[in-house]
Scaffold this motif. Structure first.
Motif, mmCIF file in Angstrom:
data_model
loop_
_atom_site.group_PDB
_atom_site.id
_atom_site.type_symbol
_atom_site.label_atom_id
_atom_site.label_comp_id
_atom_site.label_asym_id
_atom_site.label_seq_id
_atom_site.Cartn_x
_atom_site.Cartn_y
_atom_site.Cartn_z
ATOM 1 N N HIS A 67 0.837 -1.200 0.000
ATOM 2 C CA HIS A 67 0.000 0.000 0.000
ATOM 3 C C HIS A 67 0.873 1.252 0.000
ATOM 4 O O HIS A 67 0.661 2.187 -0.780
ATOM 5 C CB HIS A 67 -0.919 -0.025 1.225
ATOM 6 C CG HIS A 67 -1.837 1.131 1.337
ATOM 7 N ND1 HIS A 67 -1.561 2.211 2.143
ATOM 8 C CD2 HIS A 67 -3.019 1.404 0.751
ATOM 9 C CE1 HIS A 67 -2.540 3.091 2.041
ATOM 10 N NE2 HIS A 67 -3.431 2.626 1.210
ATOM 11 N N TRP A 77 1.190 4.136 -3.082
ATOM 12 C CA TRP A 77 0.913 5.565 -2.894
ATOM 13 C C TRP A 77 2.130 6.433 -3.138
ATOM 14 O O TRP A 77 2.007 7.553 -3.648
ATOM 15 C CB TRP A 77 0.309 5.823 -1.515
ATOM 16 C CG TRP A 77 -1.133 5.478 -1.546
ATOM 17 C CD1 TRP A 77 -1.736 4.406 -0.970
ATOM 18 C CD2 TRP A 77 -2.162 6.180 -2.249
ATOM 19 N NE1 TRP A 77 -3.080 4.398 -1.275
ATOM 20 C CE2 TRP A 77 -3.363 5.481 -2.055
ATOM 21 C CE3 TRP A 77 -2.178 7.326 -3.035
ATOM 22 C CZ2 TRP A 77 -4.571 5.885 -2.594
ATOM 23 C CZ3 TRP A 77 -3.381 7.737 -3.572
ATOM 24 C CH2 TRP A 77 -4.550 7.024 -3.360
ATOM 25 N N ASP A 82 2.748 10.156 -5.080
ATOM 26 C CA ASP A 82 2.992 11.280 -4.173
ATOM 27 C C ASP A 82 3.634 12.487 -4.848
ATOM 28 O O ASP A 82 3.258 13.626 -4.567
ATOM 29 C CB ASP A 82 3.849 10.841 -2.978
ATOM 30 C CG ASP A 82 3.051 10.112 -1.914
ATOM 31 O OD1 ASP A 82 1.792 10.178 -1.934
ATOM 32 O OD2 ASP A 82 3.677 9.455 -1.058
ATOM 33 N N ARG A 136 -2.960 12.731 -0.225
ATOM 34 C CA ARG A 136 -3.636 11.488 -0.583
ATOM 35 C C ARG A 136 -5.144 11.568 -0.366
ATOM 36 O O ARG A 136 -5.911 10.982 -1.130
ATOM 37 C CB ARG A 136 -3.034 10.332 0.201
ATOM 38 C CG ARG A 136 -1.592 10.056 -0.187
ATOM 39 C CD ARG A 136 -0.963 8.995 0.675
ATOM 40 N NE ARG A 136 0.431 8.792 0.315
ATOM 41 C CZ ARG A 136 1.229 7.931 0.919
ATOM 42 N NH1 ARG A 136 0.765 7.185 1.909
ATOM 43 N NH2 ARG A 136 2.483 7.802 0.535
ATOM 44 N N ARG A 174 -7.995 10.598 -3.133
ATOM 45 C CA ARG A 174 -9.059 9.611 -2.942
ATOM 46 C C ARG A 174 -10.410 10.208 -3.335
ATOM 47 O O ARG A 174 -11.217 9.550 -3.994
ATOM 48 C CB ARG A 174 -9.072 9.109 -1.502
ATOM 49 C CG ARG A 174 -7.862 8.229 -1.182
ATOM 50 C CD ARG A 174 -7.863 7.744 0.244
ATOM 51 N NE ARG A 174 -8.988 6.827 0.434
ATOM 52 C CZ ARG A 174 -9.557 6.610 1.607
ATOM 53 N NH1 ARG A 174 -9.149 7.239 2.693
ATOM 54 N NH2 ARG A 174 -10.557 5.759 1.710
ATOM 55 N N LEU A 182 -0.175 5.622 -10.638
ATOM 56 C CA LEU A 182 -0.658 4.448 -9.903
ATOM 57 C C LEU A 182 -0.895 3.271 -10.849
ATOM 58 O O LEU A 182 -0.549 2.123 -10.533
ATOM 59 C CB LEU A 182 -1.941 4.786 -9.137
ATOM 60 C CG LEU A 182 -1.833 5.891 -8.088
ATOM 61 C CD1 LEU A 182 -3.202 6.171 -7.479
ATOM 62 C CD2 LEU A 182 -0.820 5.552 -7.017
#
Length: 169
Positions: free
Chosen positions: A34, A38, A42, A52, A56, A127
């Motif tokens: 995880h 991320w 970043d 973050r 989301r 991502l």
């Protein structure tokens, strides 16, 4: 990934996969995986002065334009106060707009602006590339297993939410 041709150091799960040591290993892989995912986004977030939590929100609004604040709260599992700060910040940066709901005028529907869509797409690209490399390395059967383990961690209600994502865009 620095070395795209690395050989996995992950041992095969033993037939005793419910032992504490095996469960701990799985939790550790979740924590570190995880974090690594991320970190891939970043720099892009920092470039836009976002965190973050902002991403989301952008992600789920991109997946379901017109999502209501109450629906977003349920998806994110955060407090109304925390979400309020994120929404206000994204509105101030002209990345999202709110408008009264079509079905219920008291509800606020959320939509990304062109700027918000561009930022979401740029971070998603980072991502996506990280996940694609991991998926390629692991193979189809492992990806299916990964999805199944994550699905089994979710409540029935969360599984329904995941199934609906992107169906209204």
């Amino acid at each position: 990934m620095a070395d795209e041709n690395f050989l996995s150091q992950v041992p095969a799960a033993s037939a005793l996969f419910l032992r504490e040591e095996e469960v701990r290993r799985g939790i550790e892989f979740l924590f570190f995986g995880h974090g690594a995912l991320w970190r891939a986004g970043d720099a892009q977030l920092a470039e836009n002065g976002l965190g973050r939590a902002h991403y989301r929100a952008l992600y789920f609004i991109a997946r379901q334009p017109g999502l209501t604040i109450s629906d977003l709260l349920a998806l994110l599992g955060i407090t109304k106060q925390s979400l309020g700060r994120v929404i206000k910040d994204l509105e101030a940066r002209e990345m999202l707009v709110t408008r009264p709901g079509n079905r219920d005028r008291r509800q606020k529907e959320l939509r990304l602006t062109p700027t918000g869509r561009a930022v979401e797409a740029a971070v998603f690209g980072q991502l996506r590339d990280a996940m694609s490399r991991a998926y390629t390395h692991a193979g189809q059967a492992a990806v299916t297993g990964f999805w199944q383990v994550n699905e089994a961690l979710m409540s029935p209600r969360e599984r329904q939410r995941v199934a609906r994502l992107g169906s209204e865009s």
